[in-house]
Design a protein around this motif. Structure first.
Motif, mmCIF file in Angstrom:
data_model
loop_
_atom_site.group_PDB
_atom_site.id
_atom_site.type_symbol
_atom_site.label_atom_id
_atom_site.label_comp_id
_atom_site.label_asym_id
_atom_site.label_seq_id
_atom_site.Cartn_x
_atom_site.Cartn_y
_atom_site.Cartn_z
ATOM 1 N N GLN B 12 0.837 -1.203 0.000
ATOM 2 C CA GLN B 12 0.000 0.000 0.000
ATOM 3 C C GLN B 12 0.874 1.257 0.000
ATOM 4 O O GLN B 12 0.697 2.156 -0.818
ATOM 5 C CB GLN B 12 -0.901 0.029 1.250
ATOM 6 C CG GLN B 12 -2.177 -0.742 1.136
ATOM 7 C CD GLN B 12 -3.264 0.012 0.371
ATOM 8 O OE1 GLN B 12 -3.032 0.480 -0.733
ATOM 9 N NE2 GLN B 12 -4.446 0.113 0.927
ATOM 10 N N ILE B 13 1.827 1.312 0.935
ATOM 11 C CA ILE B 13 2.671 2.507 1.069
ATOM 12 C C ILE B 13 3.533 2.694 -0.185
ATOM 13 O O ILE B 13 3.631 3.798 -0.720
ATOM 14 C CB ILE B 13 3.523 2.420 2.367
ATOM 15 C CG1 ILE B 13 2.589 2.546 3.578
ATOM 16 C CG2 ILE B 13 4.603 3.507 2.404
ATOM 17 C CD1 ILE B 13 3.140 2.023 4.868
ATOM 18 N N PHE B 14 4.094 1.573 -0.684
ATOM 19 C CA PHE B 14 4.933 1.669 -1.882
ATOM 20 C C PHE B 14 4.102 2.147 -3.080
ATOM 21 O O PHE B 14 4.487 3.059 -3.799
ATOM 22 C CB PHE B 14 5.575 0.303 -2.181
ATOM 23 C CG PHE B 14 6.350 0.281 -3.479
ATOM 24 C CD1 PHE B 14 7.623 0.842 -3.548
ATOM 25 C CD2 PHE B 14 5.800 -0.273 -4.627
ATOM 26 C CE1 PHE B 14 8.326 0.832 -4.753
ATOM 27 C CE2 PHE B 14 6.495 -0.286 -5.825
ATOM 28 C CZ PHE B 14 7.764 0.271 -5.886
ATOM 29 N N GLY B 15 2.944 1.530 -3.272
ATOM 30 C CA GLY B 15 2.098 1.853 -4.424
ATOM 31 C C GLY B 15 1.601 3.285 -4.408
ATOM 32 O O GLY B 15 1.772 4.025 -5.384
ATOM 33 N N GLY B 20 2.088 9.214 -5.662
ATOM 34 C CA GLY B 20 2.376 10.606 -5.260
ATOM 35 C C GLY B 20 3.577 11.158 -6.012
ATOM 36 O O GLY B 20 3.534 12.271 -6.560
ATOM 37 N N LEU B 21 4.655 10.360 -6.074
ATOM 38 C CA LEU B 21 5.891 10.806 -6.742
ATOM 39 C C LEU B 21 5.656 11.065 -8.236
ATOM 40 O O LEU B 21 6.137 12.053 -8.783
ATOM 41 C CB LEU B 21 6.986 9.747 -6.569
ATOM 42 C CG LEU B 21 7.673 9.709 -5.212
ATOM 43 C CD1 LEU B 21 8.662 8.564 -5.158
ATOM 44 C CD2 LEU B 21 8.398 11.028 -4.937
ATOM 45 N N VAL B 22 4.905 10.146 -8.866
ATOM 46 C CA VAL B 22 4.607 10.294 -10.303
ATOM 47 C C VAL B 22 3.808 11.581 -10.533
ATOM 48 O O VAL B 22 4.045 12.311 -11.497
ATOM 49 C CB VAL B 22 3.855 9.046 -10.841
ATOM 50 C CG1 VAL B 22 3.277 9.291 -12.223
ATOM 51 C CG2 VAL B 22 4.786 7.853 -10.867
ATOM 52 N N ASN B 23 2.911 11.885 -9.597
ATOM 53 C CA ASN B 23 2.129 13.123 -9.705
ATOM 54 C C ASN B 23 3.015 14.360 -9.658
ATOM 55 O O ASN B 23 2.838 15.297 -10.435
ATOM 56 C CB ASN B 23 1.089 13.188 -8.594
ATOM 57 C CG ASN B 23 -0.245 12.663 -9.061
ATOM 58 O OD1 ASN B 23 -0.988 13.369 -9.730
ATOM 59 N ND2 ASN B 23 -0.515 11.413 -8.748
#
Lengths: 375, 151
Positions: B12-15, B20-23
């Motif tokens: 969950q946290i990784f996904g 978030g990072l991709v955003n």
């Protein structure tokens, strides 16, 4: 077409296995292609729907772009599938699958976006002003991200479907294996009963040979009748009670020759129970047990009483004999143990078997089985 | 059947972290300014995403949907995923309104409901990936288990 193929495969014995394999492959391929067409069709429609929702104009250029995206998406995912199958990534453990799929996903997405953007450029399909357009490489990066999401959905559906099919196949295989084990267990028990029975019967006849050769000859004829019946029932899991009673009657007739006045036999059989299924040679084993451990140990002999009736919605068989258990109710012999095992295998928890002392110096063996209404 | 809890939370946290990072990355590529409001919006999107998908997982486990046949699962998952996407978008747009996190002028902003629908459409793929990944992991685990039991 499918029905026709199935009929042919039933008739043709040589090469039937390869034909089935070919048929299976054909079915799988067609199902796979149906999914591909459906999936990419939904993707195309969703694109038009989104464009419409976001107020974008549906132009010919947009439709051509979409068609190019679909036309490239199908072969790229098909190539991805070929790589997965050829490199056997479907059978790898999850840790190995994830890294391989990640790299193949990035590569496929990059190829996908490179090809589609190059074609858009080539056919001048972009509707954005060339001056405000982002550099080609930036557009490739953005499109790679975009494509990777859709290809990820494709890969996940492919893997879910694959494991779902594999799970189903494995469950069927496990069920088949369990049935085979059950069948083998039953056969093993039956093959133990026959030598056990023959040995005891031959012992009875041996005792008669000197005393009464004429009756011994008749006894041999009766034994051969019993053996013939038992061989005929060898392949069956159950036999009608009537058939089993014939064997028991022959057997007790043999034993009466040996015990003479010391053995009395009494039957109380409800005729409606004659067609009820029971494990073959079960009643004979119990009758033999009653003689061997009951009557033969009584100086004055005794009675063997056999009854069959419907009691409380069950089929109940009782074998009573003179004698006592000598406190060995917990430690039952092979014959009784095999009776218990066979009932368990055939009827599970629905059948019970018990043996106990009852008043009047008697031992009672009671078998309760489910009633079979398919008569 | 439950997926190992710690493994589940790592995924969950990784996904959602990756989401978030991709955003942030996309915002940079599109030349958007990385403001405090943008970061807060992304953090909210990640938090609401984790909560909604976790609730979805609880429903799947409690109602034992993973044990159902494929046809039954598909219908239930489709309906629940549509509901989850709309709950996600509705909560997120409401939070953006509540904390005044939009950087767009109020006058040119689209009506509330159309923003909810647009967000739902754009984020639907994330939820589809989430549910497929969850189900793929489950069928893989189940396969491993039956394989061990069979041998």
């Amino acid at each position: 077409m499918l029905i026709m193929y199935t009929n042919i495969s039933k008739k043709q014995k040589p090469g039937a296995a390869s034909f089935h394999l070919h048929l299976n492959m054909q079915l799988n391929i067609s199902r796979y292609w149906w999914c591909q067409i459906f999936g990419w069709g939904v993707f195309g429609l969703a694109n038009i729907f989104f464009a419409y929702t976001y107020g974008q104009e549906i132009t010919a250029k947009m439709i051509i772009r979409l068609l190019i995206v679909l036309a490239l998406g199908i072969p790229i995912t098909h190539l991805l599938r070929n790589v997965i199958i050829r490199k056997k990534w479907l059978v790898l453990p999850i840790e190995k699958i994830i890294t391989r799929l990640f790299f193949s996903l990035v590569t496929a997405s990059l190829i996908y976006s490179l090809c589609s953007l190059s074609l858009f450029e080539w056919f001048n399909l972009s509707e954005v002003n060339p001056e405000t357009k982002a550099p080609f490489i930036d557009r490739v990066v953005l499109r790679t991200f975009d494509s990777s999401l859709f290809l990820m959905v494709w890969l996940l559906i492919y893997y879910v479907y694959h494991y779902f099919q594999k799970n189903k196949k494995q469950e069927v295989d496990t069920f088949r294996l369990q049935s085979l084990v059950k069948e083998l267990e039953l056969k093993t028990i039956k093959s133990h009963i026959n030598p056990h029975f023959i040995f005891n019967s031959l012992n009875s006849i041996r005792a008669l040979v000197d005393e009464n050769p004429e009756r011994a000859r008749r006894a041999i004829t009766e034994l051969s009748n019993i053996l013939r019946s038992s061989m005929q029932t060898e392949k069956l899991e159950t036999v009608p009670l009537e058939q089993e009673l014939n064997i028991v009657r022959d057997y007790l007739a043999l034993e009466q020759m040996r015990f003479e006045e010391r053995l009395k036999v009494d039957f109380d059989i409800d005729e409606d129970t004659l067609s009820q299924p029971i494990p073959p040679m079960m009643l004979q084993t119990l009758a033999e047990n009653a003689i061997k451990h009951g009557i033969s140990k009584q100086v004055n002999g005794g009675t063997v009483f056999i009854s069959s009736d419907f009691v409380g919605g069950h089929h109940e068989i009782i074998i009573r004999n003179s004698g006592i258990l000598n406190g060995h109710a917990d430690h039952i012999g092979f014959g009784l143990q095999s009776t218990q095992d066979r009932l368990n295998l055939l009827f599970g928890q629905k059948a019970t078997f018990e043996i106990k002392d009852i008043p009047g110096n008697m031992v009672e063996a009671k078998v309760v089985m489910p009633v079979n209404n398919m008569r | 059947m439950r997926i190992n809890v710690s493994g589940y939370w790592c995924c969950q946290i990784f996904g959602w972290g990756l989401f978030g990072l991709v955003n942030v990355l996309f915002a940079r590529i599109y030349g958007q300014e990385i403001t405090g409001k943008l970061i807060t919006r992304i953090l909210m999107a990640v938090t609401v995403g984790i909560v909604v998908t976790h609730l979805l997982r609880n429903i799947i486990i409690e109602r034992k949907w993973l044990m159902l046949s494929a046809e039954k699962i598909i219908i239930r998952l489709f309906v629940s995923i549509v509901a989850a996407i709309f709950i996600y978008s509705l909560s997120l747009v409401s939070l953006f309104e509540w904390f005044n996190l939009s950087e767009m002028n109020r006058e040119i902003r689209a009506p509330f409901i159309s923003r909810v629908i647009r967000l739902a459409f754009s984020k639907s793929i994330i939820f589809i990936i989430w549910i497929l990944a969850y189900y793929a992991y489950y069928v893989y685990q189940y396969f491993q288990k039956t394989k061990t039991r069979g041998s």
